[in-house]
Design a protein around this motif. Structure first.
Motif, PDB file in Angstrom:
ATOM      1  N   ILE A  87       0.837  -1.200   0.000  1.00 48.23           N
ATOM      2  CA  ILE A  87       0.000   0.000   0.000  1.00 48.23           C
ATOM      3  C   ILE A  87       0.873   1.251   0.000  1.00 48.23           C
ATOM      4  CG2 ILE A  87      -1.620   1.345   1.388  1.00 48.23           C
ATOM      5  CD1 ILE A  87      -2.795  -1.333   2.353  1.00 48.23           C
ATOM      6  N   VAL A  88       1.947   1.202   0.791  1.00 52.16           N
ATOM      7  CA  VAL A  88       2.879   2.327   0.870  1.00 52.16           C
ATOM      8  C   VAL A  88       3.895   2.215  -0.264  1.00 52.16           C
ATOM      9  CG1 VAL A  88       4.710   3.382   2.242  1.00 52.16           C
ATOM     10  CG2 VAL A  88       2.594   2.637   3.343  1.00 52.16           C
ATOM     11  N   ASP A  89       4.052   3.309  -0.980  1.00 52.90           N
ATOM     12  CA  ASP A  89       5.039   3.354  -2.056  1.00 52.90           C
ATOM     13  C   ASP A  89       6.385   3.868  -1.528  1.00 52.90           C
ATOM     14  OD1 ASP A  89       6.007   3.374  -4.810  1.00 52.90           O
ATOM     15  OD2 ASP A  89       5.873   5.552  -4.661  1.00 52.90           O
ATOM     16  N   ARG A 110      -5.973   1.188  -2.526  1.00 58.51           N
ATOM     17  CA  ARG A 110      -5.600  -0.071  -1.879  1.00 58.51           C
ATOM     18  C   ARG A 110      -5.766   0.017  -0.367  1.00 58.51           C
ATOM     19  NH1 ARG A 110      -0.140  -2.671  -3.866  1.00 58.51           N
ATOM     20  NH2 ARG A 110      -0.997  -4.273  -2.500  1.00 58.51           N
ATOM     21  N   LEU A 111      -5.508   1.195   0.193  1.00 58.88           N
ATOM     22  CA  LEU A 111      -5.710   1.364   1.631  1.00 58.88           C
ATOM     23  C   LEU A 111      -7.185   1.237   1.977  1.00 58.88           C
ATOM     24  CD1 LEU A 111      -4.589   2.082   4.430  1.00 58.88           C
ATOM     25  CD2 LEU A 111      -4.968   4.487   3.855  1.00 58.88           C
ATOM     26  N   ALA A 120       2.702  -6.356   6.396  1.00 51.41           N
ATOM     27  CA  ALA A 120       2.859  -6.942   5.058  1.00 51.41           C
ATOM     28  C   ALA A 120       1.962  -6.236   4.050  1.00 51.41           C
ATOM     29  CB  ALA A 120       2.552  -8.431   5.093  1.00 51.41           C
ATOM     30  N   ASP A 121       0.725  -5.860   4.457  1.00 55.49           N
ATOM     31  CA  ASP A 121      -0.161  -5.116   3.561  1.00 55.49           C
ATOM     32  C   ASP A 121       0.447  -3.767   3.196  1.00 55.49           C
ATOM     33  OD1 ASP A 121      -2.135  -7.104   3.650  1.00 55.49           O
ATOM     34  OD2 ASP A 121      -3.110  -6.193   5.392  1.00 55.49           O
ATOM     35  N   LEU A 122       1.039  -3.103   4.192  1.00 53.98           N
ATOM     36  CA  LEU A 122       1.569  -1.764   3.979  1.00 53.98           C
ATOM     37  C   LEU A 122       2.796  -1.763   3.083  1.00 53.98           C
ATOM     38  CD1 LEU A 122       1.190  -0.350   7.599  1.00 53.98           C
ATOM     39  CD2 LEU A 122      -0.039   0.447   5.578  1.00 53.98           C
ATOM     40  N   PHE A 123       3.695  -2.724   3.306  1.00 57.39           N
ATOM     41  CA  PHE A 123       4.990  -2.667   2.632  1.00 57.39           C
ATOM     42  C   PHE A 123       5.218  -3.767   1.601  1.00 57.39           C
ATOM     43  CE2 PHE A 123       5.962  -0.522   6.754  1.00 57.39           C
ATOM     44  CZ  PHE A 123       6.223   0.732   6.212  1.00 57.39           C
TER      45      PHE A 123
END
Length: 305
Positions: A87-89, A110-111, A120-123
Motif C-alpha cells: 500500500i505504501v510506495d 488499496r488502503l 505486510a499489507d503496507l509494505f
C-alpha cells in the motif's frame, strides 16, 4: 548533550524530547522519545488517513530514537522504507540536530480495501534502510534489512540483530488520538564491547535477558502519556537496578529544511537548457516539497548561470 546525571537530577521532560540513559551494571543503554506538538505539525502538512498517520508517527519516533544516538551534532539519520507491491510506495523520515521530518506516499484505493492493514499489507516485500551520515568525518553507514514481523518496531529489532549484531528491544506507540507518540529503545553492550567483534555478541546473555524483561513491561499508554515525565517512567522500569545514568534530554522539533534560497541554489546547478525544460510558459519553475507540502515558484531569471 548535557553531562551525565542521576535520575533524580534530570529535569522534568514529558513531550517533544529524547532522553538517553545507561544501566552500567547491566552493560545496557537506551533512549526514550515522546512526540506531541511536533508530530501534529508534521502530520498537518498532509491529510493522512488514520493508518498512514499512525505509521508515520511510529517512524518519526524511531527516527528520534536512532538520531538522538548520533555523537556528531551535525550528523544526520535517515530512515527509508523501500517497498514492493505494498500500500505504501515510499516512507522516509530523517533526524538532524534534534529536527525531525517525514513523509509517506501511498495508494489510497488499496488502503480503502484494507482498513486495518498489517505490516505486510503496507509494505509488501519491503526493506528498511537506515543511514547514518557523519558530518564531521564525511563517513556514511547504511544498513538494509527486510521489513519483517508484525510491526515497524519488530523490523527495527531485526535491523539491529542483523546489521549491528546488537541485541535490542524496541517499542513504538501512538495514542488513540493520533497526536501523541512515544518509543523506547534498549540495547545490550557486552563487556569488552570496545574493539570486540560484534559477530560474537551473545543474543542470550543473562544480563540482557534481565534488562529485556524489564523493558518489556513498558505500556503503550506510558509511552504516550504527555503528563508522565520520562524520568518517572525510567524510574518505574529500572528502579531496582544498582545505577541508572541519564545522559540528558534533547529537545525535538519539526525541521523541514526547504527554503527558497536552498532551492535556487540546487536549480542553479542545472544547465540553462535543463532549466528551460523545467519552466512553464511564464518562465517559472515550480518546486514542491513533499515533506511540508509547500510550493516554491522560482523564476528562471533569478537563477545564476
Amino acid at each position: 548533550m548535557s553531562p551525565m546525571a542521576t535520575i533524580s537530577e534530570l529535569r522534568p521532560a514529558a513531550i517533544d524530547v529524547a532522553v538517553g540513559f545507561t544501566l552500567p551494571g547491566r552493560h545496557a543503554r537506551g533512549r526514550l522519545v515522546r512526540l506531541g506538538p511536533v508530530l501534529g505539525e508534521i502530520l498537518s502538512a498532509h491529510a493522512y488517513p488514520a493508518p498512514i498517520a499512525r505509521l508515520l508517527g511510529e517512524a518519526l519516533v524511531l527516527a528520534g530514537l536512532l538520531g538522538a544516538m548520533l555523537k556528531d551534532a551535525d550528523g544526520q539519520l535517515t530512515l527509508q522504507a523501500q517497498t514492493e507491491a505494498g500500500i505504501v510506495d515510499l516512507l522516509v523520515c530523517d533526524y538532524k540536530g534534534g529536527e525531525l521530518r517525514g513523509y509517506v506516499r501511498f495508494d489510497a484505493d488499496r488502503l480503502a480495501a484494507a482498513p486495518r492493514p498489517t505490516l505486510a499489507d503496507l509494505f509488501g516485500k519491503g526493506y528498511l534502510a537506515i543511514t547514518f551520515d557523519q558530518a564531521a568525518t564525511g563517513e556514511r553507514y547504511q544498513g538494509i534489512v527486510p521489513l519483517e514481523g508484525g510491526s515497524l518496531a519488530e523490523a527495527a529489532q531485526h535491523y539491529f540483530a542483523q546489521s549491528e549484531q546488537i541485541p535490542s528491544f524496541v517499542r513504538l506507540a501512538v495514542d488513540d488520538s493520533g497526536h501523541v507518540a512515544g518509543g523506547l529503545l534498549v540495547q545490550h553492550l557486552p563487556e569488552g564491547e570496545e574493539g570486540r567483534d560484534r559477530l560474537h555478541t551473545r543474543l542470550d546473555h543473562p544480563e540482557w535477558d534481565h534488562v529485556r524483561i524489564l523493558a518489556e513491561t513498558v505500556r503503550d499508554g506510558e509511552l504516550t502519556d504527555a503528563e508522565l515525565p520520562l524520568e518517572t517512567l525510567l524510574w518505574r522500569l529500572f528502579h531496582e537496578e544498582e545505577e541508572v545514568r541519564v545522559l540528558g534530554a534533547v529537545g525535538l522539533s519539526r525541521g523541514c529544511r526547504c527554503n527558497a534560497e536552498h532551492i535556487r541554489s540546487v536549480l542553479s546547478r542545472f544547465s540553462a537548457e535543463e532549466r528551460a525544460t523545467m519552466a512553464d510558459a511564464d518562465g517559472m519553475i515550480a518546486v514542491d516539497c513533499e515533506f511540508c507540502s509547500r510550493a516554491f515558484p522560482v523564476a528562471i531569471g533569478d537563477l545564476a548561470d
